[in-house]
Scaffold this active site. Sequence first.
Site, PDB file in Angstrom:
ATOM      1  CD  GLU A 244      14.179 -64.463 -36.381  1.00 51.07           C
ATOM      2  OE1 GLU A 244      15.135 -64.004 -37.023  1.00 51.07           O
ATOM      3  OE2 GLU A 244      13.159 -63.804 -36.118  1.00 51.07           O
ATOM      4  NE  ARG A 270       5.273 -67.686   0.318  1.00 50.92           N
ATOM      5  CZ  ARG A 270       5.443 -66.625   1.085  1.00 50.92           C
ATOM      6  NH1 ARG A 270       6.548 -66.508   1.821  1.00 50.92           N
ATOM      7  NH2 ARG A 270       4.537 -65.675   1.122  1.00 50.92           N
ATOM      8  CD  GLN A 281      -6.702 -80.381  -7.058  1.00 52.44           C
ATOM      9  OE1 GLN A 281      -7.695 -79.747  -7.423  1.00 52.44           O
ATOM     10  NE2 GLN A 281      -6.687 -81.687  -6.998  1.00 52.44           N
TER      11      GLN A 281
END
Lengths: 381, 99
Positions: A244, A270, A281
């Site tokens: 898992e 954007r 940054q």
Amino acid sequence: MEFSWSEEQLAFKDAIIKFAERDLNHDLIERDRKGEFSWDGWRKCAEMGILGMPIPEEYGGLNADILTTILAMEGLGYGCKDNGLVFAINSHMWSCEIPILHFGSESQKEKYFPKLCNGELIGGHGMTEPVSGSDAFSLQTKAIKKGDKYLLNGSKIFITNAPIADLMIVFARTGESKGFAGISAFIVEKETPGFTVSRDIEKMGLRTSPMGELAFQDCEVSAENLLGREGAGAAIFNSEMEWERSCLFACHLGVMERQLEDCIKYARERHQFGQPIGKFQSVSNKIADMKVRIELSRLMLYKIGWLKQNRKQALLEGAIAKLFIGEGFVKSCLDAVQIFGGYGYSTEFEIERDLRDSVAATIYSGTSEIQRNIIARLLGA
Amino acid sequence: MEPKTIVRQFILSEFMAGHVEDSFRDEQSLIETGIIDSLDIIKLMAFLEKRFRIEISEQEAIPENFDTLNGIVDFVESKTNSPEGKAEKIHLKSAQDDG
């Protein structure tokens, strides 16, 4: 060390991504709101062969090796935005199929695998109890042997797939031995008298993955349904956790990859203050951090796959991967929400759901704190 | 060194640091007395595999194979005396002779 994939393996991953993008993401905002499991998605994943990926062909599986399985699960996480469905599939595979594969008798494999692989049966496992979570082996559910049957009494909580499962691997105390040594595992079918699923638990995330409680009241389970030997419960549990912690977390890696691509695209498109936000940054650093998490997660997962393929232990590596990916997944989801700003916070953009879905990654399969304990213990601290 | 001594030393150094007792009997239950737990069994398996050049499957990671020092040694010897184990011994010996 070999890092390349065969063309077949890459084509398989690609096919799973295309399948998932096409067939598994419908009406997800609404289904998430309602907490609705995708039966249609489950059936389609079964048809695609995903449910029986690591199971031998003679039982209806694809007989994929673990590295191929990890790669394919990465593809499933990338393509499928329904993290709840992916979680239910993982629970079915690693906590039900794998224990039967590794510890089950021939008749158990013949009886259950064909229907587990084709999706007719849904599996899960019952370990956690109201008073035993991280201290899993302190569980109190008892199984008393009476002739050719065991009588189970006790309860389980936070059980993935419980409301929809047809069979559960249930861990119970069979002996007087202390802690882990007295624990055994049983295959319990949902129609077994004395076995009830008591409620559907509503959750913060993974809302399309049903979760419930199990109750056993003088539940008679045939001795034929004992999985492995009496006292093998801890070995079974540790074995399935290793699987898992690699294969489930490969799906999270896939989500992180998709998220990063979306964030880079958005950071380019954007514009604010006259330039793409990726030029700032504070945004690009987040993108770099997301990439670092992905690459390191990938290295750990592939290392585990290689170790297990070569029949070596991967307990330490599994704990490291589980810890790093679980926590990295949450961080990357937060970064994605922050990069998308108000859009990331709104349900419509489907960024916030990943964040809600990710939080449990630091809890299930052993909390982050438990992974740190395991790592330290294995180092001799 | 005898397998029993090797295993005893490993248990003492790895699992008994900080314990009140500084030794244990050959037939003492290591599990019931809390000297080893399930994680220690996995650690012990890795040690035995490397030290005695045996392969231990996850189906064999059960308490009865690791509960006492005698039990562990019997288990290791059953593996080294198996046809695969004997072949490994011959291989090792011939490698040493060649060297």
